[in-house]
Design an enzyme around this catalytic site. Sequence first.
Site, mmCIF file in Angstrom:
data_model
loop_
_atom_site.group_PDB
_atom_site.id
_atom_site.type_symbol
_atom_site.label_atom_id
_atom_site.label_comp_id
_atom_site.label_asym_id
_atom_site.label_seq_id
_atom_site.Cartn_x
_atom_site.Cartn_y
_atom_site.Cartn_z
ATOM 1 N N GLY A 71 125.960 16.664 50.031
ATOM 2 C CA GLY A 71 126.459 15.559 50.816
ATOM 3 C C GLY A 71 126.805 14.310 50.015
ATOM 4 C CB SER A 127 134.309 13.129 44.060
ATOM 5 O OG SER A 127 133.070 13.777 43.867
ATOM 6 C CG ASP A 288 124.709 22.250 44.991
ATOM 7 O OD1 ASP A 288 124.068 22.102 46.049
ATOM 8 O OD2 ASP A 288 125.686 21.546 44.689
#
Length: 387
Positions: A71, A127, A288
């Site tokens: 998240g 990002s 992950d």
Amino acid sequence: MDDENREFQVFVKAVGARCNLRCSYCYYLEHQYHGPVDAGKRMSDEVVTEYVRQHIVVSDGKNFFFSWHGGEPTLAGLDFYRRVAENQKKLAPPGCNILNGIQTNATLITEEWGRFLKEEGFYVGVSLDGPERFHNSHRKRADGLGTFEDVMRGLSVLMAHGVPYEILCVVSSDNVHAPLEVYRFFRNLGAEYITFLPLVERSETPGEKSGGISDLVTSRSVKPGDFGRFLSVIFDVWIAEDIGRIKVQIFEEELRSAFGQDHTLCIFKPVCGMVPVVEMNGDFYSCDHYVSDDHMIGNIMERSLASLLDDPRQRAFGEAKKTTLPRYCLDCEVLEMCNGECPRNRFITTPDGEPGLNYLCEGYKYFFNHCRPFVKEVARVWREGHQ
């Protein structure tokens, strides 16, 4: 495992998969995600304190590195990380070095965040998929609007406060054909650390188009050959203009082989399993990309972090990366550079029909062979200088 030789990095997900964006390629939004989902919660103070304590106990030496992921981890709130920093200082032994990394979309970064991150010595991964036309193709808000301006505003705050940052760029079918435009955009921003992440999404309806491997992935996924050429074009410019000034993760990783050093990036290590996940409720998962019931090893509130890292199931998960390599990989001239890459991408067959080949094999082989002469020359010069 001998604690003195233990190497690990845990992705701590303070808010689970919760995020303020709706990026089209986010694998946390896929239906197979099994982590805890509660839009109103974050990791409790009890869990985070216990995690910090255990992390310090199991770490080597005097350097303690914490990785905060999501998240979107900033949704936990600034006060959450203030308490984290306080706990780290209380629990760590004198004279140690505490480092924190946080991976963010940067849209919620304010001046207050900037001051805190600088004061506490955080490293920040941002990002950003390149210029606006590429970034906004997939990285959108819930209302469908692009996030480029919001990200750039947050990034400018980090830069103004002198917070060290790294750009994480997802390479998709949209931006893969513009390698120099993407790279020079980041260079013009002043970025000193760049990571290129190939987008590989499995298709829910494979085999209904041309019969090739591209049928196995979504249309926005990068094609293997295109990704290899993308990296190679940037590599040539990097060598000519930016080596030593800008660190591109995959380039730096491959140069390690010139000096006889082990890989540091899990996808290129011979075995994996030392980058697990701790979810906001304390659940410990193998990786992950493997947050599923089959890969839930335990909970840090019930077992020590050391025992979870050393659990036979976790060890088996990591060793399987090496033991399941097809013969085609074992005979490959660039095996030591690649080691089969991430197991999650090993879903195609070799030319001989053996399963377990990495979808990106063609691209990695193209790139590694492209940079191999330079790596060999670096190795030769280094050896001569150390004789």
